[in-house]
Scaffold this active site. Structure first.
Site, PDB file in Angstrom:
ATOM      1  N   ARG A  78      40.208  10.845  19.983  1.00 20.76           N
ATOM      2  CA  ARG A  78      38.908  11.102  19.345  1.00 20.76           C
ATOM      3  C   ARG A  78      38.451   9.873  18.592  1.00 20.76           C
ATOM      4  O   ARG A  78      39.283   9.109  18.098  1.00 20.76           O
ATOM      5  CB  ARG A  78      39.027  12.219  18.308  1.00 20.76           C
ATOM      6  CG  ARG A  78      39.405  13.549  18.838  1.00 20.76           C
ATOM      7  CD  ARG A  78      39.775  14.438  17.654  1.00 20.76           C
ATOM      8  NE  ARG A  78      40.601  15.528  18.102  1.00 20.76           N
ATOM      9  CZ  ARG A  78      40.127  16.717  18.453  1.00 20.76           C
ATOM     10  NH1 ARG A  78      38.830  16.940  18.387  1.00 20.76           N
ATOM     11  NH2 ARG A  78      40.931  17.651  18.853  1.00 20.76           N
ATOM     12  N   HIS A 426      -8.703   9.632   2.454  1.00 19.39           N
ATOM     13  CA  HIS A 426      -9.159  10.850   1.782  1.00 19.39           C
ATOM     14  C   HIS A 426      -8.342  12.081   2.176  1.00 19.39           C
ATOM     15  O   HIS A 426      -7.767  12.775   1.327  1.00 19.39           O
ATOM     16  CB  HIS A 426     -10.647  11.044   2.118  1.00 19.39           C
ATOM     17  CG  HIS A 426     -11.280  12.203   1.428  1.00 19.39           C
ATOM     18  ND1 HIS A 426     -11.339  13.453   2.005  1.00 19.39           N
ATOM     19  CD2 HIS A 426     -11.855  12.316   0.216  1.00 19.39           C
ATOM     20  CE1 HIS A 426     -11.951  14.281   1.175  1.00 19.39           C
ATOM     21  NE2 HIS A 426     -12.273  13.609   0.075  1.00 19.39           N
ATOM     22  N   ARG A 533      -8.063  12.145 -11.208  1.00 15.05           N
ATOM     23  CA  ARG A 533      -9.182  11.447 -10.566  1.00 15.05           C
ATOM     24  C   ARG A 533     -10.426  12.305 -10.798  1.00 15.05           C
ATOM     25  O   ARG A 533     -10.648  13.287 -10.077  1.00 15.05           O
ATOM     26  CB  ARG A 533      -8.932  11.298  -9.071  1.00 15.05           C
ATOM     27  CG  ARG A 533      -7.776  10.367  -8.708  1.00 15.05           C
ATOM     28  CD  ARG A 533      -7.518  10.483  -7.223  1.00 15.05           C
ATOM     29  NE  ARG A 533      -6.762   9.382  -6.648  1.00 15.05           N
ATOM     30  CZ  ARG A 533      -5.504   9.482  -6.232  1.00 15.05           C
ATOM     31  NH1 ARG A 533      -4.849  10.610  -6.353  1.00 15.05           N
ATOM     32  NH2 ARG A 533      -4.902   8.443  -5.676  1.00 15.05           N
ATOM     33  N   ARG A 589      -8.848   9.384 -15.560  1.00 15.82           N
ATOM     34  CA  ARG A 589      -9.488   8.173 -15.054  1.00 15.82           C
ATOM     35  C   ARG A 589     -10.987   8.400 -14.989  1.00 15.82           C
ATOM     36  O   ARG A 589     -11.459   9.411 -14.453  1.00 15.82           O
ATOM     37  CB  ARG A 589      -8.959   7.855 -13.654  1.00 15.82           C
ATOM     38  CG  ARG A 589      -9.626   6.631 -13.069  1.00 15.82           C
ATOM     39  CD  ARG A 589      -9.051   6.280 -11.745  1.00 15.82           C
ATOM     40  NE  ARG A 589      -9.599   7.101 -10.678  1.00 15.82           N
ATOM     41  CZ  ARG A 589      -9.227   6.971  -9.406  1.00 15.82           C
ATOM     42  NH1 ARG A 589      -8.300   6.093  -9.088  1.00 15.82           N
ATOM     43  NH2 ARG A 589      -9.762   7.728  -8.485  1.00 15.82           N
ATOM     44  N   GLU A 716      -5.666  -2.561 -10.208  1.00 12.35           N
ATOM     45  CA  GLU A 716      -5.810  -2.284  -8.773  1.00 12.35           C
ATOM     46  C   GLU A 716      -6.301  -3.508  -8.010  1.00 12.35           C
ATOM     47  O   GLU A 716      -6.398  -3.485  -6.789  1.00 12.35           O
ATOM     48  CB  GLU A 716      -6.825  -1.155  -8.561  1.00 12.35           C
ATOM     49  CG  GLU A 716      -6.415   0.150  -9.191  1.00 12.35           C
ATOM     50  CD  GLU A 716      -7.472   1.205  -8.999  1.00 12.35           C
ATOM     51  OE1 GLU A 716      -7.353   1.984  -8.065  1.00 12.35           O
ATOM     52  OE2 GLU A 716      -8.425   1.246  -9.807  1.00 12.35           O
ATOM     53  N   GLY A 737      -2.487   0.875  -9.750  1.00  9.23           N
ATOM     54  CA  GLY A 737      -2.998   1.693  -8.634  1.00  9.23           C
ATOM     55  C   GLY A 737      -2.619   0.958  -7.362  1.00  9.23           C
ATOM     56  O   GLY A 737      -3.379   0.128  -6.854  1.00  9.23           O
ATOM     57  N   THR A 738      -1.427   1.267  -6.884  1.00  8.65           N
ATOM     58  CA  THR A 738      -0.903   0.460  -5.777  1.00  8.65           C
ATOM     59  C   THR A 738      -1.587   0.728  -4.442  1.00  8.65           C
ATOM     60  O   THR A 738      -1.400  -0.020  -3.501  1.00  8.65           O
ATOM     61  CB  THR A 738       0.619   0.679  -5.647  1.00  8.65           C
ATOM     62  OG1 THR A 738       0.870   2.087  -5.741  1.00  8.65           O
ATOM     63  CG2 THR A 738       1.372  -0.047  -6.745  1.00  8.65           C
ATOM     64  N   ASN A 739      -2.404   1.788  -4.372  1.00  8.14           N
ATOM     65  CA  ASN A 739      -3.139   2.002  -3.117  1.00  8.14           C
ATOM     66  C   ASN A 739      -4.173   0.893  -2.952  1.00  8.14           C
ATOM     67  O   ASN A 739      -4.198   0.183  -1.952  1.00  8.14           O
ATOM     68  CB  ASN A 739      -3.873   3.350  -3.113  1.00  8.14           C
ATOM     69  CG  ASN A 739      -2.940   4.508  -3.330  1.00  8.14           C
ATOM     70  OD1 ASN A 739      -1.754   4.392  -3.050  1.00  8.14           O
ATOM     71  ND2 ASN A 739      -3.458   5.610  -3.843  1.00  8.14           N
ATOM     72  N   CYS A 802       0.644   4.604 -10.427  1.00  5.11           N
ATOM     73  CA  CYS A 802       0.091   5.916 -10.089  1.00  5.11           C
ATOM     74  C   CYS A 802      -0.464   5.953  -8.672  1.00  5.11           C
ATOM     75  O   CYS A 802      -1.087   6.917  -8.270  1.00  5.11           O
ATOM     76  CB  CYS A 802      -0.975   6.331 -11.095  1.00  5.11           C
ATOM     77  SG  CYS A 802      -2.400   5.248 -11.091  1.00  5.11           S
TER      78      CYS A 802
HETATM   79  C1  PEP Z   1      -4.838   3.571  -6.313  1.00  2.00           C
HETATM   80  O1  PEP Z   1      -5.711   2.833  -5.906  1.00  2.00           O
HETATM   81  O2  PEP Z   1      -3.630   3.324  -6.221  1.00  2.00           O
HETATM   82  C2  PEP Z   1      -5.201   4.853  -6.937  1.00  2.00           C
HETATM   83  C3  PEP Z   1      -4.272   5.627  -7.460  1.00  2.00           C
HETATM   84  O3  PEP Z   1      -6.509   5.207  -6.927  1.00  2.00           O
HETATM   85  P1  PEP Z   1      -7.281   5.865  -5.674  1.00  2.00           P
HETATM   86  O4  PEP Z   1      -6.245   6.215  -4.662  1.00  2.00           O
HETATM   87  O5  PEP Z   1      -7.994   7.033  -6.218  1.00  2.00           O
HETATM   88  O6  PEP Z   1      -8.167   4.759  -5.263  1.00  2.00           O
HETATM   89 MG    MG Z   2      -7.732   3.146  -6.569  1.00  2.00          MG
END
Ligand code: PEP
Ligand code: MG
Length: 854
Positions: A78, A426, A533, A589, A716, A737-739, A802
Site C-alpha cells: 500500500r 453589483h 454603504r 459611509r 480607495e 476599500g480594496t475593491n 472593508c
Molecule cells: C471598496 O471599494 O473596497 C468598497 C468597499 O467600496 P464599494 O465596493 O462600495 O465601492
Molecule cells: Mg469603493
C-alpha cells in the site's frame, strides 16, 4: 551509497519511523502496533528507498525484505504518502500467489476461494504492473478454474511470458510499478492540486495478508464511529463476508450492515465479539491518535485483524462537529480543534449546498460570486421575480448584469446569475450581503435576453419558468432540480465560534447596509459595522425614485426638496442600525453612488422615471445624457459628489446626528463613525470635515444634547494611500476599500475584469483574481505605505480593510501582520473571518513558543 537504517524497516513499536520519512500510513500503523491493536506484520520502505526504486538506482534486497514474512503467506503493498490526502497508487493485494500456493490454499480455504485470490492477483498484476488492457481480464474473478486458466493464458499471450511464480520477482515488480506511478506527471499534478509539494515523497508498506476468505466467519470491511455527513455518533461502515480490502464498499457488493439493522443481517449478529472488538479498537484510536478514525479490518475465522486506520472522510459540518467533540472530550485542546477546521468550510454550513452525491448536469459556469445553492424557475426581470415570489414559487433571476432597480427582484429571487461582472460587481456584492447564491460572468450558457431564453452548450433551450439549480459555491449552473443539503448552524458551530472569538486578536466587523444585515452581523458576533454603504439603503421601491429625483435635480432648490424627503428615511435607518448594534461601532459611509448604477438603462426605464417625477420624457432623456459618464467608476463618485453638491452630505450628517441623539436617549451611548469615500486629496477631507462639524454643532444646539463622533476616510485611490501622511491628521480612522483600490492600482475595471480574468489566471499572469485574493505585492504595498505613513502622522489612527478581501483568510493574515485593527466583510463571511483570525493568532503563538524553546 550509504543506506540509512530506516531504508527498509519492520514496523515495531520502537522502529525509527516518521511520517516525513516513511509516510502517514507507516506512522499510523506503528501507532496501532504500539496500542497492541492486532496489525498483521508490516515492513515500511522509506521515501528514499521508493525514490531509488523509481529512478532504477537500486532495488531492495528482496530476500531481506521477505525475511520477516512467512513464506506461505500472501502480501499486499500500500502507498504511504506524507499526508494521506495526497493519495498514491492503489494497493495491490495477494502478492506471492502462484501455482504452488494456489494448491496449498485450496486445501486450506477451499479451491473456490483460492482460485478467486489467484485470479484477482493476476488481474491486478496484469493491469497495474504490466499495464495490459483491463478489458482482457474482466469477469474472471467468479469463474472458477476456467476463469483462472483464461486469465493466465491471456497474460501469457500478451506478455509472451508465463505468469511469474517467484514471490520475490512479483513483489519487486509491484514495488517498481507503484514507485513509478507516483513519479508520473498526472499523479504529480493531482497531488500538487491537493497542496503537496513538487518533491513530495512516497513510502510503501508491505503487509502480510489476513485473507478474509476461507472457513468460519471470514470477510473484510470498514468501521467508523461517526457519520461522515453529519459528524454525529453513529456506527457506520460495511462488512463483506468472504471479501477482501475495501470490496465491502464497492457498488453492488453483497455487503452487510455493521450494527443490528431492520433492513438486513449485520456483523453484530454474525460475529458479536468481533464487532465489539472493532468498536473498542476504533474508540482507542480516537483517544490515542487524537482523531476520528476509520478502521479497515479483516476477520479470519472470527478473529479481528486491523489492516489500517485512516482519518474519517468528512463533510464541512462533520469536520466542525468532530473537532468540537474531540475538544469537549478532552482529547485535543481547543486551539487545536480550532485549527482543524478550514475557515472556508464554515461558508458551506451557513448556506444550503448542492448534495455532493447528486449527479450534476452542468450547463454553465462562471465566477462563484456568492456561495450557497438554490433551485428555482428562470425569470428574466425583477418584476417577474417579484410576481413569481408572490405566488410562493422560488425563482432565479437571470440578467446581463444587475443595477439598483433589480434589488427588489434580487430580494424576491433565491439566486442570481449574470452574463457579465466580477467578484466585486453589483450582483456579487449584493448577493453576498443577502446570502443569495450568485454566479457572474457565466460562460457556456448563452444569454439571449432579448428572446428571454438561455441556450445550453448542447443546444438545449431554457425559457422562462424552467427549473435550474445555481451552485454559487462552485460557480456552476445545473439543469433541473438537484437535491440540496440544508444549513447547519448547530451547537457544534456555536461552540467553535465562541472559542474562536476568544482567541482572535484582530477585530472583525460586518459590512451591513440594512437592519436585516445588521441582525445577521450581530448573530455572528461581529464587533460592529465596518461599512454601511448608504446608497444601498435607497435600492428599495419608492426610495429609489426619491434618490433619482435628487440625482436628477437641475437646481439647488429641487435637490433640497428631494433631500428633505430623504432625510427622515435616513434618520429612521440609522436609528434602527444603532438600536440593533447596541453601542457597538457603526461606520457609516457617506453616499458613493456611481451614477450609472442609479440612471435608468433603457427607454422603458426613462419613461417610468418621467412618470414618477412628473417630468416630460424629453427632460429625463436630456438629463440622463448630461449625467452620463464615459467612465462612471472614475467619475462623479464618492467625495467628489460631496464636494460639488455639499447639501447631500450635509443631509446625511444631519440624519446621522439626529439618529445618534434619538438612539442614545433610549439605549447605549452611540458614537457614530462617518466615513468619506473615494478620497484622493487632503483638501477633500478638510472641506467635508468643516461642513460635518458645522452640522454637528447645529444639531447639538437644536437638540440641546451633546454627542461625539469620529470622522475617517476610505482609502480607495492609490493617491490616498501615498498621501496618507497628510490625510491622517484629519482622520480618526482609515479604512482601505480594496475593491476600488485594486481596480485603480491595476487599472482594471471591477465590472469587466470577469471577461478575461480566467485567461489571465490560467496563463499565470495573475496568480489569482486580485479582486478575490488581495494582491499582497502591489495593492498590499499600498496598504503598507498608507498604514505606516498614516500611523507616523497619527499614532492612534485606526486601520481596517472593508473591501471584499476583508473576509478572505489570506488577506486577514496580511492585515494582521501589517498591524490593522480590524477587517470588515459581508455578514455571512464574519464566521470565516473570526475563525481565520483565531487560527492566525494560535499559529503565531505556537511559532513563537517553538522559537523560544529553541
Ligand atoms: C471598496 O471599494 O473596497 C468598497 C468597499 O467600496 P464599494 O465596493 O462600495 O465601492
Ligand atoms: Mg469603493
Amino acid at each position: 551509497m550509504q543506506q540509512d537504517s530506516a531504508y527498509i524497516i519492520k514496523i515495531t513499536p520502537e522502529a525509527p519511523i516518521a511520517a516525513v520519512t516513511h509516510g502517514g500510513r507507516a506512522k499510523c500503523l506503528q501507532r496501532l502496533v504500539r496500542l497492541d491493536i492486532p496489525v498483521p506484520r508490516t515492513v515500511a520502505l522509506s521515501f528514499d528507498a521508493v525514490h531509488d526504486i523509481a529512478a532504477g538506482r537500486r532495488m531492495p534486497d528482496m530476500a531481506a525484505l521477505l525475511a520477516p514474512f512467512q513464506s506461505d503467506r500472501l502480501l499486499c503493498v500500500r502507498p504511504s504518502s506524507e499526508d494521506p490526502d495526497w493519495g498514491g497508487p492503489g494497493a495491490i493485494l495477494n502478492i506471492g500467489m502462484n501455482d504452488a500456493l494456489h494448491a496449498a490454499f485450496s486445501a486450506e480455504i477451499g479451491e473456490d476461494a483460492a482460485t478467486r485470490l489467484y485470479i484477482r492477483f493476476v488481474r491486478a498484476y496484469a493491469i497495474h504492473v504490466d499495464r495490459l488492457d483491463p478489458d482482457m481480464f474482466e469477469d474472471h474473478e467468479d469463474e472458477g478454474p476456467d476463469g483462472l486458466s483464461q486469465a493466465l493464458t491471456a497474460y501469457e499471450q500478451e506478455t509472451e511470458e508465463p505468469f511469474p511464480q517467484d514471490p520475490a520477482v512479483q513483489l519487486a515488480a509491484v514495488l517498481q510499478s507503484m514507485a513509478r506511478a507516483w513519479e508520473g506527471t498526472t499523479a504529480r499534478l493531482l497531488r500538487q492540486a491537493k497542496g503537496a509539494p513538487a518533491d513530495a515523497g512516497l513510502g510503501l508498506v508491505v503487509q502480510e495478508m489476513a485473507l478474509g476468505l476461507g472457513r468460519g466467519e471470514c470477510g473484510s470491511g470498514v468501521i467508523q464511529l461517526v457519520s461522515s455527513a453529519t459528524g454525529r455518533p453513529k456506527v457506520t461502515g460495511r462488512y463483506l463476508r468472504q471479501g477482501q480490502g475495501r470490496d465491502a464498499l464497492k457498488k453492488g457488493a453483497k455487503s452487510v450492515f455493521l450494527e443490528r439493522d431492520d433492513r438486513g443481517v449485520s456483523l453484530e449478529e454474525l460475529a458479536p465479539e468481533a464487532f465489539e472488538k472493532l468498536k473498542e479498537y476504533t474508540l482507542l484510536m480516537r483517544q490515542r491518535l487524537r482523531e476520528e478514525m476509520q478502521t479497515e479490518f479483516t476477520i479470519v475465522d472470527g478473529e479481528v485483524h486491523v489492516l489500517d486506520g485512516v482519518r474519517v472522510q468528512r463533510s464541512s459540518r462533520a469536520a466542525v462537529r468532530i473537532a468540537v467533540a474531540l475538544a469537549q472530550d478532552g482529547i485535543i485542546p481547543r486551539p487545536e480543534a480550532l485549527c482543524r477546521v478550514e475557515p472556508r468550510a464554515l461558508t458551506e454550513m451557513l448556506h444550503r449546498q448542492v448534495d455532493p452525491e447528486a449527479p450534476r448536469d452542468r450547463i454553465g459556469q462562471g465566477i462563484a460570486a456568492s456561495p450557497g445553492a438554490a433551485v428555482g424557475r428562470i425569470v428574466f426581470s425583477a418584476a417577474d421575480a417579484q410576481a413569481m415570489a408572490s405566488r410562493g414559487e422560488a425563482c432565479i433571476l437571470v440578467r446581463r448584469e444587475t443595477a439598483p432597480e433589480d434589488i427588489r427582484g434580487m430580494h424576491a429571487a433565491v439566486a442570481v446569475i449574470t452574463e457579465r461582472g466580477g467578484i466585486t460587481s453589483h450582483a456579487a456584492v449584493i448577493g453576498r450581503g443577502l446570502g443569495l447564491p450568485c454566479v457572474v460572468s457565466v460562460t457556456g450558457l448563452r444569454f439571449e435576453l432579448g428572446r428571454e431564453r438561455l441556450i445550453a452548450p448542447d443546444g438545449r433551450v431554457l425559457t422562462a419558468g424552467e427549473v435550474i439549480t445555481v451552485d454559487g459555491t462552485r460557480g456552476e449552473i445545473l439543469a433541473g432540480e438537484v437535491p440540496l443539503l440544508e444549513t447547519a448552524q448547530d451547537e457544534a458551530f456555536t461552540a467553535l465560534m465562541a472559542w474562536a472569538d476568544e482567541y482572535r486578536d484582530i477585530g472583525v466587523r460586518a459590512n451591513a447596509d440594512t437592519p436585516a444585515d445588521a441582525q445577521i452581523a450581530r448573530s455572528f458576533n461581529a464587533q460592529g459595522i465596518g461599512l454601511c454603504r448608504t446608497e444601498h439603503m435607497f435600492f428599495e421601491t419608492g426610495r429609489l425614485t426619491v434618490m433619482r429625483e435628487m440625482i436628477f435635480a437641475d437646481t439647488g432648490e429641487d435637490r433640497r426638496a428631494a433631500l428633505d424627503r430623504l432625510l427622515p428615511m435616513q434618520r429612521t435607518d440609522f436609528i434602527e442600525l444603532f438600536r440593533i448594534m447596541q453601542g457597538l461601532p457603526v461606520c457609516i459611509r457617506l453616499f458613493d453612488p456611481p451614477l450609472h448604477e442609479f440612471l435608468p438603462a433603457d427607454r422603458a426605464g426613462m419613461r417610468e422615471l418621467a412618470a414618477a417625477l412628473s417630468l416630460p420624457l424629453s427632460d429625463v432623456t436630456r438629463r440622463v445624457a448630461a449625467l452620463t459618464e464615459y467612465n462612471p467608476m472614475l467619475g462623479l463618485r464618492g467625495v467628489r459628489l460631496g464636494v460639488t453638491l455639499p447639501e447631500i452630505y450635509e443631509m446625511q450628517a444631519r440624519a446621522i446626528f439626529e439618529a445618534t441623539v434619538a438612539a442614545s436617549r433610549e439605549g447605549a451611548q452611540v458614537v457614530p463613525e462617518i466615513m468619506i469615500p473615494l478620497v484622493s486629496a487632503r483638501r477633500e477631507v478638510e472641506l467635508i470635515k468643516t461642513r460635518v462639524d458645522a452640522v454637528a454643532a447645529a444639531v447639538r444646539n437644536e437638540k440641546g444634547r451633546d454627542f461625539t463622533y469620529r470622522l475617517g476616510v476610505m482609502v480607495e485611490t492609490p493617491r490616498a494611500a501615498l498621501r496618507a501622511g497628510e490625510i491622517a491628521p484629519h482622520a480618526a480612522f482609515m479604512s482601505f476599500g480594496t475593491n476600488d483600490l485594486t481596480q485603480m492600482t491595476y487599472g482594471l475595471s471591477r465590472d469587466d475584469a470577469g471577461r478575461f480574468m480566467s485567461t489571465y489566471v490560467q496563463q499565470g499572469v495573475f496568480p489569482e483574481d486580485p479582486f478575490h485574493m488581495l494582491d499582497t505585492d502591489g495593492v498590499g504595498e499600498l496598504l503598507q505605505i498608507g498604514a505606516s505613513r498614516g500611523r507616523a502622522a497619527r499614532k492612534d489612527l485606526v486601520l481596517s480593510v472593508c473591501g471584499e478581501h476583508g473576509g478572505n483568510p489570506e488577506s486577514i493574515a496580511f492585515c494582521r501582520d501589517a498591524g490593522f485593527d480590524y477587517v470588515s466583510c459581508s455578514p455571512f463571511r464574519v464566521p470565516v473571518a473570526i475563525l481565520a483570525a483565531a487560527q492566525l493568532r494560535i499559529r503565531a503563538e505556537l511559532q513563537d513558543s517553538t522559537l523560544r524553546i529553541r
